[in-house]
Design an enzyme around this catalytic site. Structure first.
Site, PDB file in Angstrom:
ATOM      1  CG  ASP A 174     -13.082  32.356 -19.520  1.00  0.00           C
ATOM      2  OD1 ASP A 174     -13.470  31.196 -19.770  1.00  0.00           O
ATOM      3  OD2 ASP A 174     -13.446  32.997 -18.522  1.00  0.00           O
ATOM      4  CG  ASN A 184      -6.654  29.484 -12.811  1.00  0.00           C
ATOM      5  OD1 ASN A 184      -6.586  28.616 -11.952  1.00  0.00           O
ATOM      6  ND2 ASN A 184      -7.004  29.224 -14.061  1.00  0.00           N
ATOM      7  CG  PHE A 220     -17.193  23.234  -9.874  1.00  0.00           C
ATOM      8  CD1 PHE A 220     -17.352  21.901 -10.197  1.00  0.00           C
ATOM      9  CD2 PHE A 220     -16.987  23.580  -8.539  1.00  0.00           C
ATOM     10  CE1 PHE A 220     -17.321  20.920  -9.214  1.00  0.00           C
ATOM     11  CE2 PHE A 220     -16.947  22.613  -7.546  1.00  0.00           C
ATOM     12  CZ  PHE A 220     -17.121  21.286  -7.882  1.00  0.00           C
ATOM     13  CE  LYS A 279      13.397  36.009 -19.168  1.00  0.00           C
ATOM     14  NZ  LYS A 279      14.582  36.262 -18.381  1.00  0.00           N
ATOM     15  CE  LYS A 313     -19.863  31.322 -15.640  1.00  0.00           C
ATOM     16  NZ  LYS A 313     -18.824  31.570 -14.656  1.00  0.00           N
ATOM     17  CE  LYS A 348     -19.948  27.750 -19.455  1.00  0.00           C
ATOM     18  NZ  LYS A 348     -18.514  27.717 -19.272  1.00  0.00           N
TER      19      LYS A 348
HETATM   20  O1  PMT Z   1      -8.530  23.698  -7.563  1.00  0.00           O
HETATM   21  P1  PMT Z   1      -8.863  24.317  -6.216  1.00  0.00           P
HETATM   22  O2  PMT Z   1      -7.739  25.160  -5.679  1.00  0.00           O
HETATM   23  O3  PMT Z   1      -9.368  23.291  -5.236  1.00  0.00           O
HETATM   24  O4  PMT Z   1     -10.066  25.364  -6.449  1.00  0.00           O
HETATM   25  C1  PMT Z   1     -11.342  24.889  -6.767  1.00  0.00           C
HETATM   26  C2  PMT Z   1     -12.060  25.801  -7.794  1.00  0.00           C
HETATM   27  C3  PMT Z   1     -12.356  27.162  -7.186  1.00  0.00           C
HETATM   28  C4  PMT Z   1     -11.181  25.965  -9.043  1.00  0.00           C
HETATM   29  C5  PMT Z   1     -13.394  25.044  -8.183  1.00  0.00           C
HETATM   30  O5  PMT Z   1     -14.189  24.932  -7.032  1.00  0.00           O
HETATM   31  C6  PMT Z   1     -14.159  25.796  -9.284  1.00  0.00           C
HETATM   32  O6  PMT Z   1     -14.961  26.673  -9.029  1.00  0.00           O
HETATM   33  N1  PMT Z   1     -13.900  25.416 -10.562  1.00  0.00           N
HETATM   34  C7  PMT Z   1     -14.453  26.110 -11.750  1.00  0.00           C
HETATM   35  C8  PMT Z   1     -13.612  27.321 -12.025  1.00  0.00           C
HETATM   36  C9  PMT Z   1     -14.038  28.057 -13.275  1.00  0.00           C
HETATM   37  O7  PMT Z   1     -13.309  28.119 -14.197  1.00  0.00           O
HETATM   38  O8  PMT Z   1     -15.261  28.514 -13.263  1.00  0.00           O
HETATM   39  P2  PMT Z   1     -15.935  29.343 -14.482  1.00  0.00           P
HETATM   40  O9  PMT Z   1     -17.139  29.928 -13.859  1.00  0.00           O
HETATM   41  O10 PMT Z   1     -14.953  30.245 -15.117  1.00  0.00           O
HETATM   42  O11 PMT Z   1     -16.326  28.222 -15.536  1.00  0.00           O
HETATM   43  C10 PMT Z   1     -17.609  27.575 -15.536  1.00  0.00           C
HETATM   44  C11 PMT Z   1     -17.459  26.144 -15.968  1.00  0.00           C
HETATM   45  O12 PMT Z   1     -17.070  26.075 -17.337  1.00  0.00           O
HETATM   46  C12 PMT Z   1     -16.436  25.352 -15.187  1.00  0.00           C
HETATM   47  O13 PMT Z   1     -16.963  24.053 -14.968  1.00  0.00           O
HETATM   48  C13 PMT Z   1     -15.221  25.307 -16.115  1.00  0.00           C
HETATM   49  O14 PMT Z   1     -14.461  24.104 -15.937  1.00  0.00           O
HETATM   50  C14 PMT Z   1     -15.875  25.345 -17.497  1.00  0.00           C
HETATM   51  N2  PMT Z   1     -15.069  26.032 -18.520  1.00  0.00           N
HETATM   52  C15 PMT Z   1     -14.765  27.356 -18.396  1.00  0.00           C
HETATM   53  C16 PMT Z   1     -14.063  27.994 -19.405  1.00  0.00           C
HETATM   54  C17 PMT Z   1     -13.666  27.252 -20.532  1.00  0.00           C
HETATM   55  N3  PMT Z   1     -12.966  27.843 -21.511  1.00  0.00           N
HETATM   56  N4  PMT Z   1     -13.969  25.972 -20.635  1.00  0.00           N
HETATM   57  C18 PMT Z   1     -14.668  25.341 -19.657  1.00  0.00           C
HETATM   58  O15 PMT Z   1     -14.947  24.136 -19.753  1.00  0.00           O
END
Ligand code: PMT
Length: 400
Positions: A278, A209, A322, A288, A336, A340
């Protein structure tokens, strides 16, 4: 009172240099040990002798003079500082620092310090509002410099407008409050995750991503600036390793999970700013993948949700997540926060210009466990990080 703190104070060449004398005097009364470095032009406004008498320490004006007390003066002073202050900061000195120019004692010492740096700009209104000065200040703010906004009023040049040095009492109040928060996280271990994960498809391709790591690295730096021991678990990122922070580099979500769980029992705070995939390809091809048919189907399987697992395991730790959303920001983020078991979630609508992936700014809403929502304007990622760290400090204070 701020007994025992060492302040290195730069004075650059502007008429407001005379007010810097009062700043030194007030810092001394507050119990600080102050060392003054003057630029050559500052000495045209106030004599070094004045600052020597008020500070009780030798004043440095020349990079090449015989060292009086220190060996390599700029390095010794830079590492001695608990805080670095420049009063007044002229457009010239601001521009040099923002441009990485270190050609005198003041600018070389700023470059060599790891202490928080505070600039109190003072200059003619047009110089202050000049887009070059504004861009330089924005750049410095973005990397964590503290700027004390100038006051408005009648300036020495006869123009009325912004650019006046704030009153010495205001400057000193800001310095004392920064010195107090500087150790707010001392003794705490804080883990931050940053950047995106890469899930291999074959030896040369991956699912990934757009996360650059900027948000997570800013959080790590802001936490370290408050005295926390910081462990940064980072996916691939081109950002340099921040000084004083332990970085663990990982590539996949599974590796990130392993690195985070290895530390989890010994940390007090976790901030998960990483963009974790995810799903991952069920099987990564050993060779490859060759271009054969018109379509290629990848079978994806779910990755572990690291944050959710932390929420289930957590004992005393504070957990901050986040949420990167493209629709229904608040509903998804709130879900979330609950699912979580988080103490706080930082929601960013990544469709907004100025927010989200791979840029220097973010626009976020902070949602607390009790449902209180705080909306922040567009800020540099470092400013957002500082506000999040402030909120964590407030949560820790409440819980003790
Ligand atoms: O890195 P930059 O370019 O500065 O960009 C910043 C950002 C946009 C990445 C950051 O601000 C941000 O939003 N990070 C969280 C991105 C994300 O994966 O969000 P989510 O809504 O999919 O996940 C929710 C939370 O669960 C997040 O804290 C994530 O770290 C966590 N997660 C998600 C999936 C997973 N399998 N395991 C996790 O721990």
């Amino acid at each position: 009172m701020s007994s025992g703190h060492t302040i290195v104070m730069g004075v650059s060449g502007g008429i407001a240099a005379y007010k810097a004398v009062d700043v030194v005097s007030r810092l001394k009364k507050a119990g600080c040990n102050v060392y003054v470095i003057m630029t050559k032009s500052a000495t045209e406004f106030v004599t070094p002798l004045t600052f020597r008498e008020i500070s009780g320490n030798p004043v440095i004006t020349d990079m090449w003079e015989e060292p009086k007390t220190w060996n390599v003066q700029h390095i010794a002073l830079a590492s001695r500082a608990d805080l670095f202050l420049i009063v007044p900061a002229t457009a010239n000195v601001i521009g040099k620092i923002a441009g990485g120019i270190a050609d005198d004692m003041l600018t070389t010492t700023v470059m060599a310090t790891t202490a928080p740096v505070v600039l109190a700009p003072a200059m003619n209104t047009n110089m202050f509002l000049n887009p070059i000065t504004q861009q330089n200040l924005a750049k410095l703010k973005g990397i964590g410099y503290h700027i004390i906004e100038p006051a408005s009023g009648m300036l020495a040049c006869g123009i009325e407008g912004s650019g006046r040095l704030p009153e010495p009492a205001v400057i000193v109040e800001k310095i004392i409050s920064l010195l107090h928060t500087r150790h707010a996280l001392s003794g705490k271990r804080l883990l931050v995750t940053a950047a995106g994960t890469r899930e291999p498809i074959d030896p040369v391709r991956f699912l990934g991503n757009r996360s650059s790591g900027k948000m997570g690295y800013a959080l790590a730096q802001a936490a370290a600036a408050r005295g926390a021991e910081v462990i940064l678990v980072s996916g691939p990122s081109s950002l340099p390793t921040p000084p004083g922070i332990t970085v663990k580099r990982v590539e996949t979500a599974a590796e990130m999970r392993e690195a985070v769980l290895a530390e989890f029992d010994t940390v007090d705070i976790v901030i998960k700013a990483a963009a974790v995939a995810d799903y991952r390809p069920e099987l990564a091809a050993e060779q490859k993948i060759k271009k054969t048919g018109d379509t290629l189907t990848l079978n994806l399987v779910k990755n572990p949700d690291i944050l959710r697992e932390l929420g289930q395991r957590k004992k005393q730790q504070l957990l901050i997540g986040f949420a990167a959303e493209t629709e229904d920001l608040m509903a998804h983020a709130h879900e979330k926060l609950i699912n979580k078991n988080l103490d706080m979630i930082v929601a960013n609508d990544v469709t907004l210009p100025g927010a989200g992936f791979n840029i220097d700014t973010n626009i976020v809403k902070v949602i607390h466990k009790n449902g209180v929502v705080e909306e922040l304007p567009q800020l540099s990622k470092y400013q957002v990080a500082e506000i999040i760290i402030d909120k964590i400090c407030a949560m820790l204070t409440k819980s003790t």
